[in-house]
Motif scaffolding. Structure first.
Motif, PDB file in Angstrom:
ATOM      1  N   LYS A  97       0.852  -1.182   0.000  1.00 10.58           N
ATOM      2  CA  LYS A  97       0.000   0.000   0.000  1.00 10.58           C
ATOM      3  C   LYS A  97       0.891   1.236   0.000  1.00 10.58           C
ATOM      4  N   VAL A  98       0.601   2.157  -0.914  1.00 10.42           N
ATOM      5  CA  VAL A  98       1.506   3.292  -1.082  1.00 10.42           C
ATOM      6  C   VAL A  98       0.831   4.644  -0.875  1.00 10.42           C
ATOM      7  N   LEU A  99      -0.280   4.881  -1.559  1.00 10.62           N
ATOM      8  CA  LEU A  99      -0.831   6.228  -1.557  1.00 10.62           C
ATOM      9  C   LEU A  99      -2.340   6.238  -1.758  1.00 10.62           C
ATOM     10  N   ALA A 100      -2.910   7.389  -1.549  1.00 11.87           N
ATOM     11  CA  ALA A 100      -4.346   7.589  -1.805  1.00 11.87           C
ATOM     12  C   ALA A 100      -4.501   8.789  -2.717  1.00 11.87           C
ATOM     13  N   TRP A 101      -5.456   8.660  -3.625  1.00 11.07           N
ATOM     14  CA  TRP A 101      -5.813   9.783  -4.496  1.00 11.07           C
ATOM     15  C   TRP A 101      -7.248  10.176  -4.154  1.00 11.07           C
ATOM     16  N   PRO A 102      -7.484  11.019  -3.199  1.00 13.67           N
ATOM     17  CA  PRO A 102      -8.875  11.373  -2.875  1.00 13.67           C
ATOM     18  C   PRO A 102      -9.586  11.970  -4.085  1.00 13.67           C
ATOM     19  N   SER A 103     -10.747  11.423  -4.392  1.00 16.14           N
ATOM     20  CA  SER A 103     -11.572  11.945  -5.483  1.00 16.14           C
ATOM     21  C   SER A 103     -12.560  12.955  -4.918  1.00 16.14           C
ATOM     22  N   GLY A 104     -13.227  13.670  -5.804  1.00 16.71           N
ATOM     23  CA  GLY A 104     -14.164  14.660  -5.301  1.00 16.71           C
ATOM     24  C   GLY A 104     -15.078  15.207  -6.379  1.00 16.71           C
ATOM     25  N   LEU A 105     -15.969  16.068  -5.945  1.00 16.51           N
ATOM     26  CA  LEU A 105     -16.902  16.743  -6.850  1.00 16.51           C
ATOM     27  C   LEU A 105     -16.376  18.139  -7.164  1.00 16.51           C
ATOM     28  N   TYR A 106     -16.261  18.428  -8.460  1.00 15.08           N
ATOM     29  CA  TYR A 106     -15.724  19.700  -8.926  1.00 15.08           C
ATOM     30  C   TYR A 106     -16.739  20.385  -9.841  1.00 15.08           C
ATOM     31  N   SER A 107     -16.626  21.683  -9.942  1.00 16.67           N
ATOM     32  CA  SER A 107     -17.518  22.425 -10.824  1.00 16.67           C
ATOM     33  C   SER A 107     -16.833  23.691 -11.332  1.00 16.67           C
TER      34      SER A 107
END
Length: 272
Positions: free
Chosen positions: A111-121
């Motif tokens: 396990k290395v990293l996280a790429w948090p996703s999100g809502l963009y506009s």
């Protein structure tokens, strides 16, 4: 043939055979110490991290070779058919989905990293300003599709069938009181859809392609997300000495600092 010529010939043959044997041994040593990892050059952090640790692995006697591919199918195919030792591009749910679909036994070795996703506009600055009937784009691949729908459900945009969680599809939406129009796109197109939709669920890392960062998201996942970026290999290879050395180097304070300073918070290390 005189005696001197005969002995000269014997000595020459012995040197030649010895040299060939040594060359074969050296070639075997290089091959045995080579670690080949496939990755995708899109923004996921792994190419930069792998290039950063190449000299560090060299100090450990490991010659790291990075093989770039341009899609999200080949890296797993290459690992499964033993063309490469491991890959670095995906999160755990995607790997599990791939295993289920293809009958493979790939494992998350590191396990290395996280790429948090999100809502963009590009149209709204506050999540509370999103109007009824707004168009929302989400990724279409199964693991990230369910991820986006689950995220929307968690934040009250829609309601899903009980228990579907990350396996959700649009068919599992049982309530959409505000009549949101949810469109499914290739995961790499979500960021590029911002001018055409009201809101886009963008996978972590892809937002940088359009000049955005995680801090620009109206809503975002945190580091506790299940979508952890991993080094993936085969089940029969996960305890290989080269993989163990790779883990030691990757989980060092130096690499943690590199991730934190290089990616401006868009990518987060998941090790201490």
């Amino acid at each position: 043939m005189n005696r001197i010529s005969f002995f000269s010939l014997i000595i020459s043959l012995m040197v030649l055979v010895s040299g060939c044997g040594q060359a074969a041994t050296n070639a075997g040593e290089v091959k045995g110490n080579t670690l080949v990892i496939a990755t995708n050059p899109s923004f996921n952090g792994f190419p930069e991290i792998l290039e950063y640790i190449q000299p560090k692995l060299k100090e450990q006697g490991i010659d790291l070779k990075i093989q770039f591919v341009n899609d999200i199918i080949q890296p797993n195919e290459l690992v499964n058919d033993k063309s490469v030792d491991a890959n670095a591009f995906q999160h755990i749910p995607y790997m599990e989905s791939y295993n289920k679909q293809h009958g493979t036994q790939l494992v998350a070795a590191i396990k290395v990293l996280a790429w948090p996703s999100g809502l963009y506009s590009n149209r709204y600055k506050n999540i509370n300003d999103i109007p009824d009937g707004a168009t929302i784009s989400i990724p279409q691949d199964p693991s990230n599709n369910g991820r986006a729908l689950d995220f929307l459900a968690q934040h009250g945009f829609i309601k899903l069938k009980e228990g579907v969680g990350l396996s959700a599809t649009k068919k599992d939406i049982i309530e959409n009181k505000r009549n949101f129009k949810i469109v499914e796109l290739d995961q790499g197109m979500s960021a590029k859809s911002l001018d055409d939709v009201d809101l886009a669920f963008i996978l972590g890392g892809y937002q940088t392609a359009v000049g955005l960062h995680l801090k620009d998201a109206l809503l975002a996942e945190d580091s506790t997300s299940e979508f952890i970026g991993v080094i993936t290999t085969r089940a029969d290879n996960q305890n290989d000495e080269k993989i163990e050395k790779l883990k030691t180097v990757l989980h060092s304070p130096d690499v943690k600092k590199f991730i934190e300073t290089t990616f401006e918070g868009d990518i987060i290390p998941v090790f201490e």
